[in-house]
Design a protein around this motif. Structure first.
Motif, PDB file in Angstrom:
ATOM      1  N   VAL A 112      34.172  86.134 112.679  1.00  0.00           N
ATOM      2  CA  VAL A 112      34.299  84.612 112.620  1.00  0.00           C
ATOM      3  C   VAL A 112      35.923  84.456 112.306  1.00  0.00           C
ATOM      4  O   VAL A 112      36.128  84.957 111.011  1.00  0.00           O
ATOM      5  CB  VAL A 112      33.362  83.897 111.860  1.00  0.00           C
ATOM      6  CG1 VAL A 112      33.858  82.256 112.080  1.00  0.00           C
ATOM      7  CG2 VAL A 112      31.940  84.140 112.106  1.00  0.00           C
ATOM      8  N   TRP A 113      36.813  83.962 112.996  1.00  0.00           N
ATOM      9  CA  TRP A 113      38.148  84.006 112.700  1.00  0.00           C
ATOM     10  C   TRP A 113      38.716  82.552 112.597  1.00  0.00           C
ATOM     11  O   TRP A 113      38.246  81.814 113.665  1.00  0.00           O
ATOM     12  CB  TRP A 113      38.785  85.049 113.550  1.00  0.00           C
ATOM     13  CG  TRP A 113      38.205  86.537 113.501  1.00  0.00           C
ATOM     14  CD1 TRP A 113      37.048  86.863 114.304  1.00  0.00           C
ATOM     15  CD2 TRP A 113      38.737  87.479 112.614  1.00  0.00           C
ATOM     16  NE1 TRP A 113      37.009  88.361 113.879  1.00  0.00           N
ATOM     17  CE2 TRP A 113      38.114  88.539 113.071  1.00  0.00           C
ATOM     18  CE3 TRP A 113      39.792  87.462 111.687  1.00  0.00           C
ATOM     19  CZ2 TRP A 113      38.170  89.663 112.359  1.00  0.00           C
ATOM     20  CZ3 TRP A 113      39.740  88.650 110.974  1.00  0.00           C
ATOM     21  CH2 TRP A 113      38.907  89.606 111.509  1.00  0.00           C
ATOM     22  N   ALA A 114      39.756  82.316 112.022  1.00  0.00           N
ATOM     23  CA  ALA A 114      40.223  80.760 111.825  1.00  0.00           C
ATOM     24  C   ALA A 114      41.511  81.004 111.811  1.00  0.00           C
ATOM     25  O   ALA A 114      42.367  81.986 111.375  1.00  0.00           O
ATOM     26  CB  ALA A 114      39.581  80.014 110.567  1.00  0.00           C
ATOM     27  N   VAL A 115      42.548  79.924 112.138  1.00  0.00           N
ATOM     28  CA  VAL A 115      43.863  79.563 111.991  1.00  0.00           C
ATOM     29  C   VAL A 115      43.892  78.507 111.271  1.00  0.00           C
ATOM     30  O   VAL A 115      42.927  77.529 111.212  1.00  0.00           O
ATOM     31  CB  VAL A 115      44.636  79.602 113.112  1.00  0.00           C
ATOM     32  CG1 VAL A 115      44.656  80.933 113.801  1.00  0.00           C
ATOM     33  CG2 VAL A 115      44.381  78.485 114.063  1.00  0.00           C
ATOM     34  N   TRP A 116      45.403  77.983 110.708  1.00  0.00           N
ATOM     35  CA  TRP A 116      45.258  76.844 109.979  1.00  0.00           C
ATOM     36  C   TRP A 116      45.784  75.875 110.914  1.00  0.00           C
ATOM     37  O   TRP A 116      46.518  75.935 111.710  1.00  0.00           O
ATOM     38  CB  TRP A 116      46.455  76.849 108.815  1.00  0.00           C
ATOM     39  CG  TRP A 116      46.076  77.822 107.745  1.00  0.00           C
ATOM     40  CD1 TRP A 116      46.830  78.842 107.045  1.00  0.00           C
ATOM     41  CD2 TRP A 116      44.776  77.689 106.817  1.00  0.00           C
ATOM     42  NE1 TRP A 116      46.211  79.601 106.243  1.00  0.00           N
ATOM     43  CE2 TRP A 116      44.848  79.004 105.964  1.00  0.00           C
ATOM     44  CE3 TRP A 116      43.704  77.240 106.823  1.00  0.00           C
ATOM     45  CZ2 TRP A 116      43.963  79.222 104.800  1.00  0.00           C
ATOM     46  CZ3 TRP A 116      42.711  77.624 106.006  1.00  0.00           C
ATOM     47  CH2 TRP A 116      42.797  78.549 105.166  1.00  0.00           C
ATOM     48  N   GLY A 117      45.457  74.639 110.319  1.00  0.00           N
ATOM     49  CA  GLY A 117      46.015  73.191 111.030  1.00  0.00           C
ATOM     50  C   GLY A 117      46.698  72.350 110.277  1.00  0.00           C
ATOM     51  O   GLY A 117      46.805  72.634 109.107  1.00  0.00           O
ATOM     52  N   ASN A 118      47.399  71.559 110.948  1.00  0.00           N
ATOM     53  CA  ASN A 118      48.085  70.663 109.934  1.00  0.00           C
ATOM     54  C   ASN A 118      47.279  69.762 108.879  1.00  0.00           C
ATOM     55  O   ASN A 118      48.002  69.484 107.607  1.00  0.00           O
ATOM     56  CB  ASN A 118      49.067  69.715 110.872  1.00  0.00           C
ATOM     57  CG  ASN A 118      48.050  68.673 111.613  1.00  0.00           C
ATOM     58  OD1 ASN A 118      47.233  69.215 112.510  1.00  0.00           O
ATOM     59  ND2 ASN A 118      48.234  67.313 111.623  1.00  0.00           N
ATOM     60  N   HIS A 119      46.221  69.431 108.966  1.00  0.00           N
ATOM     61  CA  HIS A 119      45.450  68.679 108.045  1.00  0.00           C
ATOM     62  C   HIS A 119      45.039  69.614 106.815  1.00  0.00           C
ATOM     63  O   HIS A 119      44.948  69.276 105.648  1.00  0.00           O
ATOM     64  CB  HIS A 119      44.285  68.177 108.749  1.00  0.00           C
ATOM     65  CG  HIS A 119      44.559  66.732 109.254  1.00  0.00           C
ATOM     66  ND1 HIS A 119      44.143  65.566 108.696  1.00  0.00           N
ATOM     67  CD2 HIS A 119      45.301  66.542 110.554  1.00  0.00           C
ATOM     68  CE1 HIS A 119      44.556  64.489 109.423  1.00  0.00           C
ATOM     69  NE2 HIS A 119      45.220  65.198 110.584  1.00  0.00           N
ATOM     70  N   ASP A 120      45.029  71.020 107.368  1.00  0.00           N
ATOM     71  CA  ASP A 120      44.478  71.934 106.379  1.00  0.00           C
ATOM     72  C   ASP A 120      45.630  72.056 105.198  1.00  0.00           C
ATOM     73  O   ASP A 120      45.525  72.080 104.231  1.00  0.00           O
ATOM     74  CB  ASP A 120      44.245  73.172 106.736  1.00  0.00           C
ATOM     75  CG  ASP A 120      42.903  73.334 107.838  1.00  0.00           C
ATOM     76  OD1 ASP A 120      41.878  72.770 107.499  1.00  0.00           O
ATOM     77  OD2 ASP A 120      43.180  74.015 108.792  1.00  0.00           O
ATOM     78  N   HIS A 121      46.890  72.186 105.991  1.00  0.00           N
ATOM     79  CA  HIS A 121      48.123  72.414 105.046  1.00  0.00           C
ATOM     80  C   HIS A 121      48.475  70.871 104.154  1.00  0.00           C
ATOM     81  O   HIS A 121      48.946  70.836 103.184  1.00  0.00           O
ATOM     82  CB  HIS A 121      49.435  72.552 105.938  1.00  0.00           C
ATOM     83  CG  HIS A 121      49.546  73.979 106.061  1.00  0.00           C
ATOM     84  ND1 HIS A 121      49.834  74.959 105.125  1.00  0.00           N
ATOM     85  CD2 HIS A 121      49.452  74.432 107.394  1.00  0.00           C
ATOM     86  CE1 HIS A 121      49.896  76.002 105.894  1.00  0.00           C
ATOM     87  NE2 HIS A 121      49.812  75.803 107.020  1.00  0.00           N
ATOM     88  N   GLY A 122      48.230  69.783 104.938  1.00  0.00           N
ATOM     89  CA  GLY A 122      48.321  68.376 104.551  1.00  0.00           C
ATOM     90  C   GLY A 122      47.534  68.053 103.219  1.00  0.00           C
ATOM     91  O   GLY A 122      47.957  67.599 102.162  1.00  0.00           O
ATOM     92  N   ARG A 123      46.236  68.643 103.248  1.00  0.00           N
ATOM     93  CA  ARG A 123      45.412  68.552 102.115  1.00  0.00           C
ATOM     94  C   ARG A 123      45.550  69.557 100.938  1.00  0.00           C
ATOM     95  O   ARG A 123      45.539  69.221  99.700  1.00  0.00           O
ATOM     96  CB  ARG A 123      43.840  68.637 102.440  1.00  0.00           C
ATOM     97  CG  ARG A 123      42.786  68.556 101.415  1.00  0.00           C
ATOM     98  CD  ARG A 123      43.124  67.262 100.696  1.00  0.00           C
ATOM     99  NE  ARG A 123      42.096  66.841  99.541  1.00  0.00           N
ATOM    100  CZ  ARG A 123      42.365  67.428  98.450  1.00  0.00           C
ATOM    101  NH1 ARG A 123      43.486  67.793  98.130  1.00  0.00           N
ATOM    102  NH2 ARG A 123      41.509  67.240  97.405  1.00  0.00           N
ATOM    103  N   TYR A 124      46.003  70.974 101.363  1.00  0.00           N
ATOM    104  CA  TYR A 124      46.112  71.654 100.383  1.00  0.00           C
ATOM    105  C   TYR A 124      47.452  72.343 100.269  1.00  0.00           C
ATOM    106  O   TYR A 124      47.819  73.204 101.148  1.00  0.00           O
ATOM    107  CB  TYR A 124      45.049  73.028 100.593  1.00  0.00           C
ATOM    108  CG  TYR A 124      43.595  72.712 100.182  1.00  0.00           C
ATOM    109  CD1 TYR A 124      43.256  72.386  98.919  1.00  0.00           C
ATOM    110  CD2 TYR A 124      42.677  72.220 101.144  1.00  0.00           C
ATOM    111  CE1 TYR A 124      42.007  72.030  98.605  1.00  0.00           C
ATOM    112  CE2 TYR A 124      41.370  71.810 100.795  1.00  0.00           C
ATOM    113  CZ  TYR A 124      41.072  71.691  99.493  1.00  0.00           C
ATOM    114  OH  TYR A 124      39.756  71.326  99.149  1.00  0.00           O
ATOM    115  N   ARG A 125      48.079  72.278  99.222  1.00  0.00           N
ATOM    116  CA  ARG A 125      49.536  72.821  98.867  1.00  0.00           C
ATOM    117  C   ARG A 125      49.657  73.162  97.633  1.00  0.00           C
ATOM    118  O   ARG A 125      49.890  72.553  96.571  1.00  0.00           O
ATOM    119  CB  ARG A 125      50.685  71.627  99.364  1.00  0.00           C
ATOM    120  CG  ARG A 125      50.625  71.182 100.734  1.00  0.00           C
ATOM    121  CD  ARG A 125      51.817  70.151 100.775  1.00  0.00           C
ATOM    122  NE  ARG A 125      51.857  69.631 102.089  1.00  0.00           N
ATOM    123  CZ  ARG A 125      52.561  69.926 103.085  1.00  0.00           C
ATOM    124  NH1 ARG A 125      53.453  71.105 102.878  1.00  0.00           N
ATOM    125  NH2 ARG A 125      52.734  69.313 104.341  1.00  0.00           N
TER     126      ARG A 125
END
Length: 270
Positions: A112-125
């Motif tokens: 199971v593999w994933a990449v980041w999206g803009n909301h992932d970055h927008g919530r977690y910095r």
């Protein structure tokens, strides 16, 4: 008290809009499975892949809802599961432990593999807390990275185009120069299709939600990308598929644009 024709018309319109809105809210919890088959050059053996995209877990969609998506996915018995970004909504205020426990129900022989999206970055910095939660769930993160899944298949993933730093060269660096197998790329934002090299066989994307609200005839009201990349199969400038995704953002509403769980059969070209 009697009503004149104008008042009756206003009531009818208001009632219709309320019913339409109610159906639109109800539909966000009813994903449609879409099945596809595609032949890829370099692939020697077929496989079944499930693409999950834009879960947007947060104020409108809980881990309980996600458990239903996990069950639907596992019922397919896929060889490979990919998540093309926006696991959480930017307003996510939930328990990362619950998220991790739910997504841990996903498993497949090729991972199971994933990449980041803009909301992932927008919530977690920085994004480290979410990365740990996904890793605890057994999900590999392809952040400008790649992995050889089989002799005939290389899987790569790039960071988000809007809030990340996508690097295709880095994502492909582990692939041998003389590799003749198929290359599958994950990119949250479909506009990254404009940056591809010819040796990427197929790119899976999300981000657009298919517009989330579509006018009659399947015309998206708004697309946060090039309009030709709104949803479905893309032939030019490179072969890609853009999922409508499972979640919602901004409004808890979908109209004429149901959430989508993608099941894709990848087959050798000959």
């Amino acid at each position: 008290m009697s009503l004149d024709r104008r008042q009756l018309l206003k009531l009818a319109v208001a009632g219709g809009l309320a019913a339409l809105g109610g159906w639109g809210v109800w539909s966000i919890y009813r994903p449609q499975r879409s099945d596809h088959r595609v032949r890829l050059g370099g692939l020697e053996h077929p496989l079944t892949l499930v693409q999950l995209s834009d879960l947007h877990l947060g104020p409108y969609l809980s881990a309980e809802v996600a458990s239903g998506w996990v069950a639907q996915t596992m019922a397919v018995r896929p060889d490979l599961i990919v998540i093309t970004g926006d696991v959480v909504d930017r307003r996510f205020g939930g328990d990362l432990g619950a998220l991790s426990a739910t997504l841990a129900g996903l498993s497949a022989p090729l991972g199971v593999w994933a990449v980041w999206g803009n909301h992932d970055h927008g919530r977690y910095r920085p994004i480290a807390p979410l990365a740990r939660a996904l890793t605890d769930a057994g999900i590999g993160i392809l952040d400008n990275d790649g992995v050889r899944l089989r002799d005939d298949l290389y899987l790569a993933g790039v960071d988000d185009l809007l809030l990340g730093r996508p690097d295709l060269s880095a994502a492909l660096r582990k692939r041998p120069a003389d590799d003749r197998g198929a290359t599958l790329l994950l990119s949250h934002h479909p506009d990254f299709l404009l940056s591809l090299t010819p040796d990427v066989s197929l790119t899976l994307c999300g981000h657009t939600h298919g517009g989330q609200i579509q006018l009659p005839g399947g015309v998206p009201l708004y697309v946060p990308a090039e309009r030709r990349f709104a949803q479905g199969w893309i032939g030019e400038p490179a072969l890609g598929y853009v999922s409508r995704g499972l979640g919602v953002s901004s409004l808890p509403l979908r109209l004429n644009c149901p959430p989508e769980l993608v099941v894709m059969g990848l087959e050798p070209s000959t």
